[in-house]
Design an enzyme around this catalytic site. Sequence first.
Site, mmCIF file in Angstrom:
data_model
loop_
_atom_site.group_PDB
_atom_site.id
_atom_site.type_symbol
_atom_site.label_atom_id
_atom_site.label_comp_id
_atom_site.label_asym_id
_atom_site.label_seq_id
_atom_site.Cartn_x
_atom_site.Cartn_y
_atom_site.Cartn_z
ATOM 1 N N CYS A 110 0.809 -1.226 0.000
ATOM 2 C CA CYS A 110 0.000 0.000 0.000
ATOM 3 C C CYS A 110 0.837 1.270 0.000
ATOM 4 C CB CYS A 110 -0.954 -0.015 1.189
ATOM 5 S SG CYS A 110 -2.137 -1.389 1.109
ATOM 6 N N HIS A 243 -3.344 6.459 4.423
ATOM 7 C CA HIS A 243 -3.794 5.234 3.756
ATOM 8 C C HIS A 243 -5.093 4.742 4.382
ATOM 9 C CE1 HIS A 243 -4.201 1.339 2.101
ATOM 10 N NE2 HIS A 243 -3.795 0.704 3.187
ATOM 11 N N ASN A 273 -10.686 -0.787 1.584
ATOM 12 C CA ASN A 273 -9.247 -0.623 1.427
ATOM 13 C C ASN A 273 -8.894 -0.822 -0.042
ATOM 14 O OD1 ASN A 273 -6.440 -0.851 1.386
ATOM 15 N ND2 ASN A 273 -6.328 -2.038 3.274
#
Length: 314
Positions: A110, A243, A273
């Site tokens: 990520c 994030h 996500n």
Amino acid sequence: MYINLINHYVPELVIPNSYFKEKNGLDNEWITKRTGITERRKATLGENTETMALKVVKESIPSLPYNISEIDLIIGATYTPFDTVVSLAHSIQNHFDIKNAKAVTVTSACSSFVNAVEIAQGYFSMDKAKKVLIIASEHNTAYSKVSDIQSGHLWGDGAAAIFISKERVTTNDIKIIDVITKGLGNIGQASEAVHLRPLNGGLRMPIGKDIFINAIAHMVNILLEILIKNNMGINDLNYLVAHQANIRILENIRKILKLSKDKMIVNLDKLGNTGCASTPIALSENYHKFSKGDLIGVTVFGGGYSSGALLLEI
């Protein structure tokens, strides 16, 4: 460095929390309380990491302040590739016939988008590129299993296109003040906490607690590091884009930094996500909120582990 244009794409198919009740026994209340996610987007039949990337680039071209043929570096950012040989960057180059560009795809879970920005910075400093296209695209649902109680309900799909130039192109460009990244593969349970093993179980998150603790600590630390490096403080930030993994992670970060809720950008409630695409998608979605002169902080944490941060001036 300057962001000339940022755009995003998310699939039309919405998957609500209620979908998981019969798949893994988790109900809406449990998922929402634990994650902050109420729904997520899922790529439909025929969609994948590459098609989402192609779509967002195509939709960006009419607003791009120069011809796409001027791009001389394409950087793909993904940990959920459609093809591991014809990479995301090469697929974009092929489809849009960008003849004079170097092409490379990076994966750092990520953190990949922020890593891609730092790679662009390196090419700029060596005078090997002047205009860069970064594509962050994740097809998480292709690799995850909805029956997985630990993480099957977390994932969403989406893509973002970020066009960056070495020099300012227009007065509307977003200035990238600084970028830093760190490899954290030596800490905690980095090699086991979350992983994607295509031949052995797909996308899994067996040790969420270790991710939770380290994500909070290192997203806070690297954000403070980049601020201090640039003689700034938390109070100088107008917005923070972290994030989008879990609302409890975001809330802990916000409280540690003593940020007001209106400064914290959140989209995971509707998108889940979306991996390394989460922060550029959030920037694109919320661009209308930003005013000239606003300072935006971006902080990320990736499985493996890794972290990174950006400072942007609108």
